[in-house]
Design an enzyme around this catalytic site. Sequence first.
Site, PDB file in Angstrom:
ATOM      1  N   ALA A 196      -7.338  -2.726  -2.640  1.00 55.00           N
ATOM      2  CA  ALA A 196      -5.717  -3.083  -3.045  1.00 55.00           C
ATOM      3  C   ALA A 196      -5.990  -4.391  -1.374  1.00 55.00           C
ATOM      4  CB  ALA A 196      -4.677  -1.370  -2.229  1.00 55.00           C
ATOM      5  N   GLY A 204      -9.144   0.266  -4.589  1.00 58.19           N
ATOM      6  CA  GLY A 204      -8.328   0.787  -5.287  1.00 58.19           C
ATOM      7  C   GLY A 204      -8.257   0.087  -6.797  1.00 58.19           C
ATOM      8  N   GLU A 252     -11.322   2.490  -8.472  1.00 59.54           N
ATOM      9  CA  GLU A 252      -9.858   3.354  -8.411  1.00 59.54           C
ATOM     10  C   GLU A 252      -9.974   2.889 -10.305  1.00 59.54           C
ATOM     11  OE1 GLU A 252      -7.542   5.727  -5.362  1.00 59.54           O
ATOM     12  OE2 GLU A 252      -6.905   3.849  -5.125  1.00 59.54           O
ATOM     13  N   GLU A 271     -11.454   3.770   1.342  1.00 59.28           N
ATOM     14  CA  GLU A 271     -10.120   3.856   2.537  1.00 59.28           C
ATOM     15  C   GLU A 271      -9.805   4.199   4.091  1.00 59.28           C
ATOM     16  OE1 GLU A 271      -9.204   3.339  -2.564  1.00 59.28           O
ATOM     17  OE2 GLU A 271     -10.698   4.838  -1.238  1.00 59.28           O
TER      18      GLU A 271
END
Length: 258
Positions: A66, A111, A114, A134
Amino acid sequence: MPDTDTVSLDTEDDVATLTVSRPERLNALNVEVLEGLQTGIAEAEAADARTVVLRGAGDEAFVAGADIGYMQDLTTPEAQAYAELGHDVARSLETFPAPVVAAVDGYAFGGGCELALACDLRVASEDAVLGQTETDLGIVPGWGGTQRLPRLVGDETARRMIFLGERLDAEAAADADLVGEVVAAEAFDDRIDDLAGELAARPGFAVAAAKEAVNAAHEEPLTAGLATERRLWSGLFGTHDQREGMAAFLENREPEFQ
């Protein structure tokens, strides 16, 4: 095509390729990218794509995660909205009515990892590195990593990756069942094309039903999952592909699926 410069959709021979195109930011996922992915996934479904390939532009990253610059000053309500957007994209990949292949070349952190977890199959180049990183930022995976990763690699490996931010190179990721195969960098694009073409040539209704049934194994109790399988299995009888596949077997010839 998605209305953004950061995501492209190309469809050829029933294969839709979604490319995140922010190579200068290692394809980091900001709101524009996530919304572009939402649009691209919807357009691929509308085009009846029989396989989707998700990849990143450039040769350094699949998706490095992200967008930290965007996230840094988010309020809790803003973070909730961002989390929901990421979850929506991941779920759209997971429930897409055809196989989705993550073509992981370079970094797939946070992300990015993910989104790869939400795909059906993950193929890594020998240069790939994957991780749920993270906690290095003082947060936790927020787009499904805490749920999908343990189901894929087991509890101990997932906890080590999430708690410690451990990164796995391509071979270690394959050993952990995080990716299904590792391909030399120079052969990577050809392998992705071959796999996507092979998947797209399979009987579409059957593969879609198989995907729904396998997904149910992760989401339903055994008795409910078995009921889902029975329903999907029975519903394929009378379709062209079922009739053709069985006739071709009995006639000792190659089937011609729709």
